[in-house]
Structure formats: structure tokens, C-alpha cells
Enzyme design. Structure first.
Site, PDB file in Angstrom:
ATOM      1  N   LYS A 260      -2.959 -11.760 -39.709  1.00 26.29           N
ATOM      2  CA  LYS A 260      -3.462 -10.388 -39.637  1.00 26.29           C
ATOM      3  C   LYS A 260      -2.308  -9.411 -39.731  1.00 26.29           C
ATOM      4  O   LYS A 260      -1.166  -9.758 -39.440  1.00 26.29           O
ATOM      5  CB  LYS A 260      -4.183 -10.165 -38.302  1.00 26.29           C
ATOM      6  N   ARG A 334     -16.349 -18.769 -37.458  1.00 22.11           N
ATOM      7  CA  ARG A 334     -17.434 -19.554 -38.046  1.00 22.11           C
ATOM      8  C   ARG A 334     -17.095 -21.039 -38.055  1.00 22.11           C
ATOM      9  O   ARG A 334     -17.988 -21.882 -38.006  1.00 22.11           O
ATOM     10  CB  ARG A 334     -17.748 -19.018 -39.448  1.00 22.11           C
TER      11      ARG A 334
HETATM   12  N1  BES Z   1     -11.998 -11.871 -34.937  1.00 19.53           N
HETATM   13  C1  BES Z   1     -12.104 -11.390 -36.264  1.00 19.53           C
HETATM   14  C2  BES Z   1     -13.155 -10.302 -36.429  1.00 19.53           C
HETATM   15  C3  BES Z   1     -12.916  -9.010 -35.708  1.00 19.53           C
HETATM   16  C4  BES Z   1     -12.343  -7.935 -36.356  1.00 19.53           C
HETATM   17  C5  BES Z   1     -13.337  -8.835 -34.410  1.00 19.53           C
HETATM   18  C6  BES Z   1     -12.162  -6.754 -35.712  1.00 19.53           C
HETATM   19  C7  BES Z   1     -13.143  -7.643 -33.745  1.00 19.53           C
HETATM   20  C8  BES Z   1     -12.570  -6.593 -34.399  1.00 19.53           C
HETATM   21  C9  BES Z   1     -12.473 -12.546 -37.198  1.00 19.53           C
HETATM   22  O1  BES Z   1     -11.972 -13.781 -36.837  1.00 19.53           O
HETATM   23  C10 BES Z   1     -11.934 -12.222 -38.545  1.00 19.53           C
HETATM   24  O2  BES Z   1     -10.740 -12.195 -38.678  1.00 19.53           O
HETATM   25  N2  BES Z   1     -12.824 -11.976 -39.512  1.00 19.53           N
HETATM   26  C11 BES Z   1     -12.437 -11.672 -40.836  1.00 19.53           C
HETATM   27  C12 BES Z   1     -13.224 -12.548 -41.768  1.00 19.53           C
HETATM   28  C13 BES Z   1     -12.705 -12.576 -43.181  1.00 19.53           C
HETATM   29  C14 BES Z   1     -11.344 -13.232 -43.232  1.00 19.53           C
HETATM   30  C15 BES Z   1     -13.682 -13.327 -44.049  1.00 19.53           C
HETATM   31  C16 BES Z   1     -12.752 -10.203 -41.088  1.00 19.53           C
HETATM   32  O3  BES Z   1     -13.763  -9.703 -40.628  1.00 19.53           O
HETATM   33  O4  BES Z   1     -11.937  -9.561 -41.744  1.00 19.53           O
HETATM   34 MN    MN Z   2     -10.042 -14.133 -37.586  1.00 17.46          MN
END
Ligand code: BES
Ligand code: MN
Ligand code: ZN
Length: 481
Positions: A260, A334
């Protein structure tokens, strides 16, 4: 009014027509209350607030507007929260008496609901602050049906607030201190002595035996091994099919090798909010002795980038026997849920399987703080979830699950991939999880990425972890048992 109270809180819907405690106080003070109210132009409308100092040796009299019509439970919770905001978190030994005799509601336990809302607003995660305020003191809620209110609070709502506190504690705690086994330890401590509870913890060995390659894969870059925490509450006949709640428990989400970006990454300490809400919900149901079989399944892992972490392009084996190509290691929720929901179905044959997860930024962008996303294969079930949410003040709004979303996760080299080419992200995430759930299994997916953390407060949620989902799932348990 009791003379030992330093502070009074009163509800005054009609300042020109004082009744109850307000009328008594006004008479005893030769109309001072009335004059103070009009001097402050207090109109009694819902949301209005005024404070009067030094009336009759009472340090502060807090007056709140209110509607004259019948209040719902959620409106009472919000009023309780408003009182907590007005009182603040520095009680310093003082006593506050809240008189609710001017409020109307079809509920008999008015003050229990006020106290519940008060308690929810009163939460602070201040254990790491050297100078903490002294918030010890006494807050007393007075309304008719005092005994029923006392019972409703001490045998029920107190535990629901306790469950929400547990959830917020877990979701606020820095990742350094909450890793999978630490989550287990905290929950074990909280459930110590709670009746009809069985706690089972799957370690790496158990996961290997069951081929939980998706959960193990997400956790393999961390020095802390993953766990699967299973809390069984047996409150009903053992032949009765349980409700199973499965919560995403990523104790910190760096994104893994699909790292991230810097800004805001700290907030990923709360990527276990789904699992935490599940623990809080089971706690509340068990403590009040709800007549239900309820099981919490919490896959716990830390998503780290490391030399032994999974890579984009890797293929993982799942407990289902199918394979997942990892397109992004940041789509890890997921993955852990794939094994968790499959396990939950095999093991427990639930009458309802609900999973709750901070799954996608996409859900947060679509719905923000107002709604969690609900995704099902069955429109009636989605409508039922909307009703439950409205009833308890944690609202959900449906997002779709379409055949094309399953099409988008077909992989060239494995059975599926963990992320599609594009939109809608929340639905693609749900499709991955749905792949591991029998089409006939009643299934609810909640994406709470937009609601688990509040940057500004509401009446019943201070800034920070909201504990979202405990109230929702608690209501669901009450309605569906
Ligand atoms: N934990 C995150 C989602 C999230 C984002 C929760 C902001 C709370 C606040 C999740 O694991 C994630 O990183 N999701 C990605 C998925 C993508 C890589 C397909 C996302 O939403 O960008
Ligand atoms: Mn994630
Ligand atoms: Zn995540």
C-alpha cells in the site's frame, strides 16, 4: 431533584410548558429555570441544548430539546450519546442525574436505552496517553419503570455495550500489539467464565491438515503465524442449526508485496474490525443468555511484505480443493475468508452464514459513512438486512452480485483469481467469497470498509473505531433466532 447531584440533565420539549422534574425545579427556584431558558432562547427543538450554571446549588443543569412524540430505541440511544457529549469525559468524582420523565416512548425501558447510548459515546481508547482524564463518577438515569430499565441494562444492554467496547479495543490497538495469537488471547480473557462457550483455535498445523492454503498464504510473510479462532455459543437445543458469523481478521494490512502507499496506512491496524465485531456480538449474546446457537469464525493473519511472503502471480490451494491466482496480495481479505466460509459451512451447516469484512475501498467510496454494503444472492435477504439495520441504527445498502462479476475472476492458470480487471470492486470481492459458498446456503456479505472507522463523531460513536456491526449482528441474532 436529589440534592447530592452536582449536575442535572433534563429534557425540555416545550420550554413554555414545563412539566415533570423541570416544572418542580422551576417552582422551587421561583421561575429561575424558565427565565434562564428564555434568556438563552432555548426552543426545545430536538438537537437543541443549553446549560445553566449554579441554579439552586446545582453546578450545571443541562437541558436538551426533544420531540413530544414517541421516541424509538435508536433516538433514545442518540439522546444518551448527546448527554455523554455534554457531560464530557472528565467527571472527576461528580454525580450526574438524568431525568427522563418528560420523554415519551413505546418502550418501557427508556433509561436503559439512554444509558446504553451514553456508554457508547463515553468510550475512549486512551491507554497510551500518559495524562488521562479522571472520568470516574456516577451517572444515574431516572425514568418510570425503573426496575425494568435496571434489568434491561444489567442483563442485556450492558453486555451489548461491553461487546462494542471489546470490538473497539481490538480495532484501535496498534498492530504491534494485536497479531493473530494476541487477538486470541484478548478474546479468551474476555470470555473467561462466560457460560455455554466453547473456544477452538486452529493453528498452522490444523490449517495444513485442512489445506487452508489461502489463509496460510496471506499469513506466511509475517513473523506471527495465522490463526483461526472459532467461538461457539450454545444457547439453544443442540439440534438447532446455528447462525455463523465470519469476520475478516487482518491484524495489519500493509498490502503485502502489492504494498500500500504511505498515506493512511496506519489505519490498516483496524483491518480486523470484522473479526472484532464478530467477537463482540457473540460476547453480547452469550452474556445475556440469548436462546440461539451462534458461532463466530475469525480467520486471523498479518499481511506483510517479506522474503517469504506470497507474490502476485502465485497460486494458492484452498480448503475447497480449488485454486486461486493471487493478482494482488492486497486483496487478502477475500483469501482468508475463502477458507473461513468454506470451513464454516462444512463444519456447522449454518441456517445463515454472514461474513463481515473491511474488504474494499470501493464499498467505502460508494457508500461512505452512512451505510455498510450488503451483498447477497437473494434480494429478499438484502431487504431483510436493510430492515434490521434501520431498526438498530446501523444501516446497510445493497450492492449487486452479477454473473459478470464471477466471469471477471476467471483465471488463465488457476480456477479463479483474487481480483478482477476492474469495477465494481466491492462486488468482485464478494464474488470471490461467494465462490466458496454453496448457492443454496443463505449468505450475507457485509463490506464495512467505509463504516468501521469514524473521522468525526456521531451521537453514539466517538472519533475512531466505531465497533460497526455489533449492533447490526446483535439485532439480526435477536430477530432470526
Ligand atoms: N483492507 C483493505 C480495504 C480497505 C481500504 C479497508 C480502506 C478500509 C479502508 C483491503 O484489504 C484492500 O486492500 N482492498 C483492495 C482490493 C484491491 C486490491 C482489489 C482495495 O480496496 O483497494
Ligand atoms: Mn488489502
Ligand atoms: Zn485488508
Amino acid at each position: 431533584p436529589p440534592s447530592d447531584a452536582n449536575h442535572l440533565a433534563l429534557f425540555i420539549p416545550e420550554p413554555d410548558n414545563l412539566t415533570g422534574t423541570a416544572a418542580t425545579l422551576n417552582a422551587n427556584s421561583n421561575g429561575l429555570l424558565s427565565r434562564a431558558l428564555s434568556a438563552q432562547k432555548f426552543d426545545g427543538k430536538p438537537g437543541s441544548y443549553a446549560v445553566i450554571y449554579g441554579l439552586q446549588d446545582i453546578a450545571t443543569v443541562m437541558v436538551f430539546g426533544a420531540t413530544t412524540s414517541s421516541l424509538t430505541n435508536v433516538e433514545l440511544h442518540n439522546l444518551g450519546g448527546k448527554i455523554a457529549k455534554a457531560v464530557g469525559t472528565d467527571l472527576d468524582g461528580d454525580k450526574v442525574v438524568v431525568h427522563a420523565d418528560t420523554l415519551k416512548s413505546d418502550l418501557t425501558e427508556i433509561s436503559a436505552h439512554l444509558a446504553f447510548g451514553y456508554q457508547l459515546q463515553n468510550y475512549r481508547f486512551d491507554k497510551y496517553q500518559t495524562k488521562r482524564t479522571n472520568n470516574t463518577g456516577e451517572v444515574v438515569f431516572v425514568s418510570t419503570n425503573a426496575q425494568q430499565s435496571q434489568d434491561a441494562y444489567t442483563n442485556d444492554l450492558q453486555y451489548l455495550a461491553g461487546g462494542i467496547y471489546l470490538t473497539r479495543d481490538l480495532a484501535s490497538e496498534p498492530g504491534k500489539n494485536i497479531y493473530p495469537q494476541a487477538f486470541v488471547d484478548r478474546v479468551n480473557a474476555q470470555f473467561k467464565g462466560v457460560r455455554d462457550i466453547d473456544i477452538d483455535v486452529l493453528t498452522l498445523r490444523d490449517m495444513k491438515k485442512r489445506n487452508m492454503g489461502a489463509l496460510m498464504g496471506v499469513g506466511q510473510g509475517s513473523i506471527h503465524d495465522p490463526r483461526m479462532l472459532v467461538i461457539e455459543y450454545k444457547g439453544a437445543d443442540k439440534n438447532e442449526a446455528p447462525i455463523v458469523l465470519a469476520g475478516k481478521g487482518i491484524t495489519f494490512d500493509t498490502g503485502g508485496i502489492s504494498l500500500k502507499r504511505n498515506s493512511g496506512m496506519w489505519a490498516m491496524k483496524s483491518d480486523l474490525a470484522g473479526a472484532a465485531a464478530v467477537a463482540g456480538t457473540v460476547y453480547a449474546a452469550a452474556k445475556r443468555g440469548e436462546k440461539v446457537n451462534l458461532i463466530g469464525v475469525m480467520p486471523l493473519a498479518e499481511n506483510m511484505p517479506a522474503e517469504d511472503a506470497i507474490r502476485p502471480g502465485d497460486v494458492l490451494n484452498t480448503m475447497q480443493g480449488t485454486t486461486i491466482e493471487v493478482i494482488s496480495t492486497d486483496a487478502e481479505g477475500r483469501l482468508v475468508l475463502a477458507d473461513a466460509v468454506y470451513y464454516a459451512q462444512q463444519e456447522f451447516k449454518p441456517k445463515l452464514l454472514l461474513n463481515i469484512a473491511t474488504l474494499t475501498g470501493s464499498a467505502a467510496r460508494a457508500l461512505s459513512h452512512e451505510y455498510a454494503a450488503v451483498i447477497t444472492r437473494d434480494w429478499d435477504l438484502s431487504l431483510q438486512m436493510m430492515k434490521i439495520g434501520d431498526k438498530i441504527g446501523e444501516a446497510v445498502w445493497p450492492l449487486p452480485l452479477h454473473e459478470n462479476h464471477f466471469e471477471q475472476i476467471k483465471s488463465d492458470i488457476a480456477d479463479i483469481k483474487n481480483s478482477g480487471a476492474g469495477n465494481p470492486g466491492a462486488s468482485i470481492g464478494a464474488a470471490v467469497i461467494g465462490t466458496f459458498i454453496d448457492e443454496k446456503q443463505p449468505w450475507v456479505h457485509l463490506d464495512i470498509a467505509g463504516v468501521d472507522w469514524y473521522n468525526s463523531d456521531t451521537d453514539t460513536v466517538p472519533v475512531g473505531s466505531s465497533g460497526w456491526g455489533v449492533r447490526f449482528m446483535d439485532q439480526l441474532v435477536r430477530d432470526m433466532k
